[in-house]
Design a protein around this motif. Structure first.
Motif: not given
Ligand code: FAD
Ligand code: SF4
Ligand code: SF4
Lengths: 469, 100
Positions: B12, B52, B92-97, B99-100
């Protein structure tokens, strides 16, 4: 003419104020370029701002950033000039003549008042003064706090208010060994205060204190936290505020309040009552404080924008001492623009502004830039941003060499300014630690300028005697 | 008291946490950051900065307890991370995955 930022023509920066914002600005400057010379001016003979004179004496770990500042102070290119008040001993214009740029990191030196009748009664104080007094700040050395009554009221619910509650709630044994000033320890050890009442204008979901500070009120040796479970009823908007993910810290504080409310009846000698939705409207007493009139409030408005609205219901609370802790305020620096409404130096990204224009060569960071919010580390990020603005402006700087503090020497002499260098401070520091050892304390602060200068005078005498012998 | 970085930080590296640390006690490897408990002053400044919610303070939930040892073991042997860095590609994608 050597270019700016070279060995022959270093970038000379003056920093005004030696708190966290000042030291982190120095760190950021000294990191980027080798040919930077930073002179830091401090009005006291001791550095470190509120880390020395604000952070509570019973929180020694939170004072450890001082080790970082000591390392910064040891960097080549850094000099400290204590016991110089900029704007009084040396004007900002005089400073500007000797440096390429000036960064103001002079903090918030004053506090907000309640502006209600009776605020000037004896027994009504600013938390600022009390904090300065127990932390040995020379400005507050001779303040008198009468703790012979049974009830103390603290207006405000931030971490400073919690600090004041906790210092009032602790026993002499709990305070002993901290670096609390000896004069304050003696008074606190005799305190007759039994009930400490911390009052907030809004509800438990809006209180500003953080949960670790709050939780500590539940683990004191001889004091119980008291929260009325009815005060924890929330309206829909407050429930929505707490449910918001970005508000997790407030949710945690709320949980601590619930734990306090669920405790059995208090058994200890002291009680710390945490009360909500009340605003002081008048302080009463004949010659000195005897009671405070409280207006009850209700919350209105949408989630995150709720305001306290008076219900018209009032109550009188007897008390003999009251501390307002409703915010610190910056004071104006002569010769520098000032936003009196917010108590800050107006700026854009740390560049001082005057209306729509930027004032060349003047920068600002820390509480005097943002207002009194954020903890020690917040100032590190803030000072890096300000220094980035300064570095981006370098191409517009006048490249002529500047003399730095050497250019001020004649003024120091003419105005009888007794400078305290970093080496001088180290001697004072060592003397404080020695004094503390005898009493089993990490240090015993000097609380008067003359005593600090006395340490330096006696060391000078001792070394003169050595030379003579 | 302890403050620890946990699994959400992996790959991240937003490093918003680092900018506000008063004592520069974050250290990092290729995967994530760790807090050196010897220098951390438990001020909590970093916690609300992490997008996150990777950083925990006392009381540390049971499923995150193992990170106390991991932070203490790794941080002292890794280089310090003192200023804000570019996030990892895909952060960014990981942050979305997450749930943030
Ligand atoms: C009571 C209290 C408790 C706190 N406790 C904590 C805590 O536990 N943990 C935490 O992280 N944060 C705490 N904080 C917050 C923290 O102290 C501030 O975020 C921080 O000190 C602000 O830094 P600063 O450099 O802007 O100002 P300051 O620390 O106030 O430094 C300003 C300096 O400028 C000097 N100065 C002012 N005017 C002049 C002048 N004209 N010429 C020369 N020098 C001048 C002052 O003497 C002072 O040394 C606390 C704050 C308060 C008030
Ligand atoms: S902000 Fe959070 S995710 Fe990013 S580096 Fe810091 S701890 Fe890791
Ligand atoms: S809690 Fe404070 S000292 Fe510890 S890592 Fe976070 S910001 Fe740094």
């Amino acid at each position: 003419m050597a270019g700016l930022g070279t060995q022959d023509n270093p970038l000379r920066i003056a920093i005004v104020g030696s708190g966290p914002a000042g030291f982190y600005a120095a760190e950021a400057l000294l990191k980027v370029a080798p040919a930077v010379a930073v002179d830091m001016f401090e009005r006291l003979a001791s550095p470190f701002g509120l880390v020395r004179s604000g952070v509570a004496p019973d929180h020694p770990k939170l004072k450890e950033p001082i080790h970082v500042y000591q390392r910064i102070a040891a960097s080549p290119g850094f000099r400290f000039f204590g016991n110089v008040t900029i704007g009084r001993d040396i004007s900002v214009a005089e400073l500007q003549g000797c440096y390429h740029a000036v960064i103001f990191t002079c903090g918030a030196q004053s506090d907000r008042t309640m502006d209600i009748p009776g605020e000037d009664l004896a027994g009504s104080h600013a938390a600022t003064e009390f904090v300065g007094w127990y932390n040995g700040h020379p400005d507050y050395r001779d303040r008198v706090f009468d703790l012979s009554g049974s009830t103390a009221v603290i207006v405000g619910q931030g971490n400073v208010a919690v600090d004041v509650c906790r210092i009032l709630a602790k026993t002499a044994d709990e305070l002993r060994g901290s670096d609390i000033a000896a004069h304050a320890f003696e008074v606190l050890a005799q305190s007759k205060i039994r009930d400490i009442v911390m009052i907030g204008r809004r509800g438990p979901a809006q209180a500003k204190f953080t949960h670790p500070e709050l939780r500590e009120l539940g683990s004191l040796a001889d004091c119980d936290p008291v929260v009325n479970v009815r005060d924890l009823d929330l309206n829909a908007a407050s429930r929505a505020e707490l449910a918001d993910k970005s508000n997790r810290a407030a949710q945690k504080s709320y949980e601590v309040l619930q734990q306090f409310a669920a405790r059995p009846a208090p058994t200890h000698r002291r009680r710390c009552h945490i009360e909500f939705l009340k605003t002081p409207i008048e302080l009463r007493g004949k010659g000195r404080l005897e009671s405070v009139m409280l207006m009850h409030n209700r919350l209105t408005g949408e989630a995150s924008h709720q305001v306290a609205e008076p219900t018209g219901e009032t109550a009188e609370l007897s008390c003999s001492i009251l501390f307002r802790s409703i915010g610190y305020r910056g004071v104006a620096m002569p010769g520098v623009p000032f936003d009196a409404a917010r108590g800050v130096i107006p700026n854009r990204d740390g560049r001082v502004t005057d209306g729509a224009t930027t004032v060349p060569g003047l920068y600002v960071s820390g509480w005097i830039k943002r207002g009194p919010t954020g903890i020690i580390g917040t100032n590190r990020e803030d000072s890096v941003l300000t220094v980035n603005s300064l570095l981006a402006d370098l191409p517009q700087f006048d490249t002529a060499a500047r003399p730095g503090a050497e250019g001020l020497q004649a003024l120091f002499n003419a105005r009888s300014v007794r400078l305290v260098s970093y080496a001088d401070w180290q001697k004072i520091d060592a003397a404080e630690i020695r004094r503390g050892e005898a009493a089993g304390k990490s240090r015993e602060k000097f609380t008067r300028l003359q005593d600090m200068l006395g340490v330096l005078a006696s060391e000078e005498q001792a070394s003169a005697a050595c030379v003579a012998a | 008291m302890t403050t620890v970085v946990t699994d959400n930080c992996q790959r991240c590296r937003f490093t918003d946490c680092v900018a506000v640390c008063p004592v520069a006690c974050f250290h990092g490897d290729d995967e994530m950051l760790y807090i050196d408990p010897e220098t951390c002053v438990d001020c909590g400044a970093c916690i609300s900065k992490c997008p996150v919610e990777a950083i925990y303070e006392d009381p540390i939930p049971p499923d995150k307890q193992r990170w106390i040892e991991i932070n203490a073991a790794r941080a002292p042997n890794l280089p310090p991370v003192e200023s804000k860095q570019a996030p990892y590609p895909g952060a960014e994608e990981r942050k979305k995955s997450l749930g943030f």
